[in-house]
Scaffold this motif. Sequence first.
Motif, PDB file in Angstrom:
ATOM      1  N   ASP A 178       0.917  -1.070  -0.116  1.00  0.00           N
ATOM      2  CA  ASP A 178      -0.117   0.036  -0.054  1.00  0.00           C
ATOM      3  C   ASP A 178       0.895   1.158  -0.015  1.00  0.00           C
ATOM      4  OD1 ASP A 178       0.566   0.953   2.638  1.00  0.00           O
ATOM      5  OD2 ASP A 178      -0.521  -0.926   3.428  1.00  0.00           O
ATOM      6  N   THR A 179       0.088   2.366  -0.069  1.00  0.00           N
ATOM      7  CA  THR A 179       0.898   3.741  -0.194  1.00  0.00           C
ATOM      8  C   THR A 179       0.337   4.629   0.713  1.00  0.00           C
ATOM      9  OG1 THR A 179      -0.677   4.584  -2.014  1.00  0.00           O
ATOM     10  CG2 THR A 179       1.164   3.487  -2.707  1.00  0.00           C
ATOM     11  N   GLY A 180       0.083   3.879   1.917  1.00  0.00           N
ATOM     12  CA  GLY A 180      -0.371   4.434   2.974  1.00  0.00           C
ATOM     13  C   GLY A 180       0.458   5.287   4.066  1.00  0.00           C
ATOM     14  N   LEU A 181      -0.064   5.425   5.214  1.00  0.00           N
ATOM     15  CA  LEU A 181       0.885   6.329   6.274  1.00  0.00           C
ATOM     16  C   LEU A 181       2.377   5.527   6.374  1.00  0.00           C
ATOM     17  CD1 LEU A 181       0.829   8.430   8.375  1.00  0.00           C
ATOM     18  CD2 LEU A 181      -0.237   6.985   9.912  1.00  0.00           C
ATOM     19  N   GLY A 182       2.179   4.359   6.577  1.00  0.00           N
ATOM     20  CA  GLY A 182       3.455   3.724   6.944  1.00  0.00           C
ATOM     21  C   GLY A 182       4.041   3.568   8.409  1.00  0.00           C
ATOM     22  N   ILE A 183       4.775   3.025   8.604  1.00  0.00           N
ATOM     23  CA  ILE A 183       5.121   2.986  10.035  1.00  0.00           C
ATOM     24  C   ILE A 183       6.595   3.285  10.378  1.00  0.00           C
ATOM     25  CG2 ILE A 183       5.029   1.212  12.089  1.00  0.00           C
ATOM     26  CD1 ILE A 183       3.464  -0.619   9.748  1.00  0.00           C
ATOM     27  N   ARG A 184       6.513   4.102  11.699  1.00  0.00           N
ATOM     28  CA  ARG A 184       7.917   4.523  11.983  1.00  0.00           C
ATOM     29  C   ARG A 184       8.742   3.560  12.376  1.00  0.00           C
ATOM     30  NH1 ARG A 184       4.295   8.548  14.599  1.00  0.00           N
ATOM     31  NH2 ARG A 184       4.640  10.650  13.864  1.00  0.00           N
ATOM     32  N   GLU A 185      10.126   3.631  12.262  1.00  0.00           N
ATOM     33  CA  GLU A 185      11.086   2.641  12.353  1.00  0.00           C
ATOM     34  C   GLU A 185      10.991   2.128  13.662  1.00  0.00           C
ATOM     35  OE1 GLU A 185      15.846   1.746  11.777  1.00  0.00           O
ATOM     36  OE2 GLU A 185      14.807   3.498  10.915  1.00  0.00           O
ATOM     37  N   GLU A 186      10.826   3.018  14.855  1.00  0.00           N
ATOM     38  CA  GLU A 186      10.657   2.589  16.265  1.00  0.00           C
ATOM     39  C   GLU A 186       9.686   1.973  16.541  1.00  0.00           C
ATOM     40  OE1 GLU A 186       9.726   7.014  16.269  1.00  0.00           O
ATOM     41  OE2 GLU A 186      10.987   5.790  14.972  1.00  0.00           O
ATOM     42  N   ASP A 187       8.553   2.025  15.880  1.00  0.00           N
ATOM     43  CA  ASP A 187       7.318   1.499  16.238  1.00  0.00           C
ATOM     44  C   ASP A 187       7.252  -0.055  15.661  1.00  0.00           C
ATOM     45  OD1 ASP A 187       6.096   3.487  17.955  1.00  0.00           O
ATOM     46  OD2 ASP A 187       5.395   4.238  16.076  1.00  0.00           O
ATOM     47  N   GLN A 188       7.963  -0.307  14.691  1.00  0.00           N
ATOM     48  CA  GLN A 188       7.859  -1.613  14.027  1.00  0.00           C
ATOM     49  C   GLN A 188       8.088  -2.840  14.606  1.00  0.00           C
ATOM     50  OE1 GLN A 188      10.052  -1.557  10.242  1.00  0.00           O
ATOM     51  NE2 GLN A 188       9.311   0.430   9.534  1.00  0.00           N
TER      52      GLN A 188
ATOM     53  N   GLY B  78       4.554   4.334   3.076  1.00  0.00           N
ATOM     54  CA  GLY B  78       3.758   2.940   2.723  1.00  0.00           C
ATOM     55  C   GLY B  78       4.229   1.722   3.101  1.00  0.00           C
ATOM     56  N   SER B  79       3.413   0.700   3.051  1.00  0.00           N
ATOM     57  CA  SER B  79       4.022  -0.686   3.613  1.00  0.00           C
ATOM     58  C   SER B  79       3.842  -1.632   2.672  1.00  0.00           C
ATOM     59  CB  SER B  79       3.245  -0.847   5.001  1.00  0.00           C
ATOM     60  OG  SER B  79       3.275   0.252   5.825  1.00  0.00           O
TER      61      SER B  79
END
Length: 301
Positions: free
Chosen positions: A37-47, A98-99
Amino acid sequence: MGVVNFISNSFRFTRKGSITVNLKPGRNESVKIEVVDTGLGIREEDQPKLLKAFGKLEADDYARMNNMGVGLGLMISNSLARMLGGKGVEFTSVYGRGSTFSIEIPTRQNPPQPETFSPETGTPVSFIGGRENLEFKPSTSEVLLSKRKHLEEQCFCTRVLIVDDNDFNLLVLKRKLKSVGEFEVIQADDGSQALELLSKHDLPSCQLRYCSAFRLVITDINMPILSGFDLVKSHREMVARGEAKYIPFVLSSAFYTDKDLQRGSTLGVDEWIQKPITEEKLLSLLRKYNLPLKNPETINT
């Protein structure tokens, strides 16, 4: 189930652009399914939080786009992928871009091994049973009488109520119930809606004195407005006041503590069933409460 969860998450966090599902050859005789997807994505520290129990991200930008669930979907998907012989859920994500989430399923499978997950680590551990000695301690004689009469005078209604604030969980459970049973399934989005349904007296029933119009209630625990525990408590109080008939309650959760089990026992929970809910678990439950099954002689348990 895992892929549907990926797609559901993508729809929640994608406001523009695209969501793509790809099917391609994987490693070592496997098939790879990925959702991009081309959405919000996830911050590296939250992954690192995502595949753990209650890994729901709480920052303002995530919360504005997703107010559903408590963060068990990816953990359960990861468990299912491993049970099928794969490596589990894999993902890459760039915040703001995105993710991509994917699973690989071997085309040659070994028999799956049952697993559950530690809430602290998100890693598989053996599930320990031995919960059978917990007994319901009724708060009033009216509840006990209604329960006894319910067991003695089984009504002929075959309606089952399922309760969960997650649409995906409701969809999966309803499909599984309908695939094995010959009965009506009614769903509620939270405990308050379920209590309203259980309070109605206009549902078709078999008219027996202790008929409750529902044979069984299967409910999630963690829900807004009215939790699964509070739903059981409220209904048992209605029974004690003579405003409702006894109905067996089944609480469903990915994991639960001894404290949860003791609380449920005190409130009057009849059964517990662990997520992910397999067909084998459902069949055992439905047989115990004498619900009609589709071609029961042909169903493998």
